[in-house]
Design a protein around this motif. Sequence first.
Motif, PDB file in Angstrom:
ATOM      1  N   ARG A  66      -0.516  35.751  24.573  1.00  0.00           N
ATOM      2  CA  ARG A  66       0.679  35.680  23.744  1.00  0.00           C
ATOM      3  C   ARG A  66       1.549  37.031  23.954  1.00  0.00           C
ATOM      4  O   ARG A  66       2.675  36.883  23.935  1.00  0.00           O
ATOM      5  CB  ARG A  66       0.561  35.413  22.263  1.00  0.00           C
ATOM      6  N   THR A  67       0.617  38.217  23.802  1.00  0.00           N
ATOM      7  CA  THR A  67       1.299  39.518  23.980  1.00  0.00           C
ATOM      8  C   THR A  67       1.945  39.558  25.602  1.00  0.00           C
ATOM      9  O   THR A  67       3.171  40.058  25.745  1.00  0.00           O
ATOM     10  CB  THR A  67       0.533  40.749  23.923  1.00  0.00           C
ATOM     11  N   ASP A  68       1.241  39.199  26.211  1.00  0.00           N
ATOM     12  CA  ASP A  68       1.705  39.199  27.774  1.00  0.00           C
ATOM     13  C   ASP A  68       2.917  38.384  27.910  1.00  0.00           C
ATOM     14  O   ASP A  68       4.046  38.524  28.713  1.00  0.00           O
ATOM     15  CB  ASP A  68       0.657  38.461  28.802  1.00  0.00           C
ATOM     16  N   VAL A  69       3.111  37.177  27.200  1.00  0.00           N
ATOM     17  CA  VAL A  69       4.325  36.303  27.400  1.00  0.00           C
ATOM     18  C   VAL A  69       5.337  37.172  26.730  1.00  0.00           C
ATOM     19  O   VAL A  69       6.582  37.056  27.347  1.00  0.00           O
ATOM     20  CB  VAL A  69       4.171  35.021  26.430  1.00  0.00           C
ATOM     21  N   TYR A  70       5.232  37.905  25.474  1.00  0.00           N
ATOM     22  CA  TYR A  70       6.326  38.643  24.967  1.00  0.00           C
ATOM     23  C   TYR A  70       6.867  39.641  25.862  1.00  0.00           C
ATOM     24  O   TYR A  70       8.081  39.975  25.947  1.00  0.00           O
ATOM     25  CB  TYR A  70       6.123  38.819  23.589  1.00  0.00           C
ATOM     26  N   ILE A  71       5.988  40.169  26.369  1.00  0.00           N
ATOM     27  CA  ILE A  71       6.509  41.409  27.237  1.00  0.00           C
ATOM     28  C   ILE A  71       6.956  41.045  28.426  1.00  0.00           C
ATOM     29  O   ILE A  71       7.964  41.588  29.076  1.00  0.00           O
ATOM     30  CB  ILE A  71       5.013  42.302  27.610  1.00  0.00           C
ATOM     31  N   GLY A  72       6.321  39.929  29.136  1.00  0.00           N
ATOM     32  CA  GLY A  72       7.097  39.328  30.235  1.00  0.00           C
ATOM     33  C   GLY A  72       8.433  38.852  30.068  1.00  0.00           C
ATOM     34  O   GLY A  72       9.309  39.158  31.018  1.00  0.00           O
ATOM     35  N   GLU A  73       8.794  38.196  28.858  1.00  0.00           N
ATOM     36  CA  GLU A  73      10.129  37.806  28.328  1.00  0.00           C
ATOM     37  C   GLU A  73      10.840  39.008  28.299  1.00  0.00           C
ATOM     38  O   GLU A  73      12.168  39.113  28.773  1.00  0.00           O
ATOM     39  CB  GLU A  73      10.060  36.978  27.197  1.00  0.00           C
ATOM     40  N   SER A  74      10.400  39.974  27.691  1.00  0.00           N
ATOM     41  CA  SER A  74      11.452  41.189  27.487  1.00  0.00           C
ATOM     42  C   SER A  74      11.845  41.729  28.549  1.00  0.00           C
ATOM     43  O   SER A  74      12.843  42.052  29.001  1.00  0.00           O
ATOM     44  CB  SER A  74      10.624  42.036  26.493  1.00  0.00           C
ATOM     45  N   VAL A  75      10.778  42.081  29.603  1.00  0.00           N
ATOM     46  CA  VAL A  75      11.105  42.560  30.873  1.00  0.00           C
ATOM     47  C   VAL A  75      11.872  41.800  31.801  1.00  0.00           C
ATOM     48  O   VAL A  75      12.803  42.430  32.384  1.00  0.00           O
ATOM     49  CB  VAL A  75       9.555  43.055  31.681  1.00  0.00           C
ATOM     50  N   ALA A  76      11.692  40.551  31.829  1.00  0.00           N
ATOM     51  CA  ALA A  76      12.400  39.741  32.623  1.00  0.00           C
ATOM     52  C   ALA A  76      13.934  39.627  32.409  1.00  0.00           C
ATOM     53  O   ALA A  76      14.680  39.733  33.032  1.00  0.00           O
ATOM     54  CB  ALA A  76      11.816  38.410  32.898  1.00  0.00           C
ATOM     55  N   LEU A  77      13.901  39.387  30.761  1.00  0.00           N
ATOM     56  CA  LEU A  77      15.324  39.479  30.088  1.00  0.00           C
ATOM     57  C   LEU A  77      15.904  40.670  30.371  1.00  0.00           C
ATOM     58  O   LEU A  77      17.251  40.760  30.763  1.00  0.00           O
ATOM     59  CB  LEU A  77      15.088  39.201  28.912  1.00  0.00           C
ATOM     60  N   GLY A  78      15.454  41.755  30.173  1.00  0.00           N
ATOM     61  CA  GLY A  78      16.041  43.167  30.240  1.00  0.00           C
ATOM     62  C   GLY A  78      16.569  43.405  31.468  1.00  0.00           C
ATOM     63  O   GLY A  78      17.852  43.856  31.729  1.00  0.00           O
ATOM     64  N   ALA A  79      15.498  43.411  32.653  1.00  0.00           N
ATOM     65  CA  ALA A  79      15.890  43.558  34.035  1.00  0.00           C
ATOM     66  C   ALA A  79      17.236  42.584  34.282  1.00  0.00           C
ATOM     67  O   ALA A  79      18.094  43.149  35.118  1.00  0.00           O
ATOM     68  CB  ALA A  79      14.747  43.265  34.824  1.00  0.00           C
ATOM     69  N   THR A  80      17.079  41.318  33.810  1.00  0.00           N
ATOM     70  CA  THR A  80      18.378  40.327  34.611  1.00  0.00           C
ATOM     71  C   THR A  80      19.555  40.735  33.859  1.00  0.00           C
ATOM     72  O   THR A  80      20.571  40.999  34.441  1.00  0.00           O
ATOM     73  CB  THR A  80      17.991  39.078  33.981  1.00  0.00           C
ATOM     74  N   LEU A  81      19.743  41.206  32.532  1.00  0.00           N
ATOM     75  CA  LEU A  81      20.792  41.733  31.808  1.00  0.00           C
ATOM     76  C   LEU A  81      21.419  43.063  32.480  1.00  0.00           C
ATOM     77  O   LEU A  81      22.364  43.045  32.709  1.00  0.00           O
ATOM     78  CB  LEU A  81      20.561  41.748  30.479  1.00  0.00           C
ATOM     79  N   ILE A  82      20.399  43.937  32.830  1.00  0.00           N
ATOM     80  CA  ILE A  82      20.898  45.091  33.345  1.00  0.00           C
ATOM     81  C   ILE A  82      21.492  44.960  34.796  1.00  0.00           C
ATOM     82  O   ILE A  82      22.546  45.288  35.172  1.00  0.00           O
ATOM     83  CB  ILE A  82      19.796  46.060  33.480  1.00  0.00           C
ATOM     84  N   GLY A  83      20.651  44.124  35.682  1.00  0.00           N
ATOM     85  CA  GLY A  83      21.229  43.914  36.711  1.00  0.00           C
ATOM     86  C   GLY A  83      22.637  43.015  36.713  1.00  0.00           C
ATOM     87  O   GLY A  83      23.426  43.285  37.582  1.00  0.00           O
ATOM     88  N   LEU A  84      22.794  42.010  36.030  1.00  0.00           N
ATOM     89  CA  LEU A  84      23.794  41.310  35.833  1.00  0.00           C
ATOM     90  C   LEU A  84      25.325  42.378  35.424  1.00  0.00           C
ATOM     91  O   LEU A  84      25.992  42.159  35.916  1.00  0.00           O
ATOM     92  CB  LEU A  84      23.867  40.438  34.628  1.00  0.00           C
ATOM     93  N   ASN A  85      24.883  43.222  34.558  1.00  0.00           N
ATOM     94  CA  ASN A  85      25.788  44.250  34.140  1.00  0.00           C
ATOM     95  C   ASN A  85      26.385  45.122  35.261  1.00  0.00           C
ATOM     96  O   ASN A  85      27.262  45.400  35.423  1.00  0.00           O
ATOM     97  CB  ASN A  85      25.426  45.146  32.977  1.00  0.00           C
ATOM     98  N   GLN A  86      25.334  45.490  36.038  1.00  0.00           N
ATOM     99  CA  GLN A  86      25.499  46.557  37.036  1.00  0.00           C
ATOM    100  C   GLN A  86      26.268  45.639  38.248  1.00  0.00           C
ATOM    101  O   GLN A  86      27.131  46.340  38.922  1.00  0.00           O
ATOM    102  CB  GLN A  86      24.254  46.965  37.447  1.00  0.00           C
TER     103      GLN A  86
END
Length: 331
Positions: free
Chosen positions: A67-87
């Motif tokens: 469950r911890t891996d899921v939340y960390i994975g979601e946060s990393v993927a979500l954050g990376a996608t939003l940063i990339g989208l903004n850039q």
Amino acid sequence: MAWAFLVSMFLLSVAIFYKTLGFYKRISTAIRASWLFVFLFISVFSQAQSNINIFLKPSDTLNKSRRTDVYIGESVALGATLIGLNQIWYKDYPQTNFHFINDNKQWLQMDKLGHLYSTYHLGRVGSEMLQWSGASRKEQLIYGSTLGLGFLTVVEVFDGFSQEWGASSGDIIANVSGTALYVSQELLWKEQRITPKFSFNQTKFASQRPETLGASLNEQILKDYNGQTYWLSFNVHSFTKDKFVPKWLNLAIGYGGEGMLYGKDAEAIENGIIQNPYRQFYLSLDVDLTKITTKSHFLKTLFSVFNTIKIPAPTLQYDEYNGLRAHFIYF
């Protein structure tokens, strides 16, 4: 024979879908960001352990590490996608105060269906990942199925602060609708009997305005609304409970449109073009890949991923210009 049909149709869908992986230019924000998020998210977890079949088997009880891996994975993927989208997208355009625009009459609402489709499947992925960790059904619905809604709400905020676009009430309603479609079925039936799906075929319109509708197939799949079809695929056995009906057999209702070079007729007239957009309605057979029986958790995961795509099948089409038409195979 049934397996031969299923396998051949599935492989054909995979081949068509594979062509979309080369895109990453200017396309609909919600759809582009959603697919990027899904691919990043799946990649993180599909390569986490060498024994992928054991790894993908859902836990019978709560596995806190997973469950911890899921939340960390979601946060990393979500954050990376939003940063990339903004850039990649937003930074080249001027910012302004948060504002709304009314684009609800554009593109025959095809873009709104894209939002519904995206939030549904992102929410489904989030819920299934928590199920994999053994999290409670309540946690799956609260924190998993709302993943798509949360993600695309952030994207909508980006739009709202961009001078080039603006937040859209229609987009927000579509985002909520996609999440509601998933959650309501889980609460009502404890299964997904109705699945949004997508298909595409090339049209003549893209070549007339390639800068907007796409210059290549990869771009057109996500930019040319004339070639897109969105479906609601109903699992027949889940509704009838008839033992003679194959569990994988679906009946799909589709919606599309043609004749669109601009989102608004006023824009077309300003550019000396008279466009005549019209709606198209479809009825077709389909396959629910998640209902195919297999002990392989890898195949179950693969089927779940590609169950987002409508299987090519015989189809009836109706629109006001052509009347009723039959297609031997339509995608």
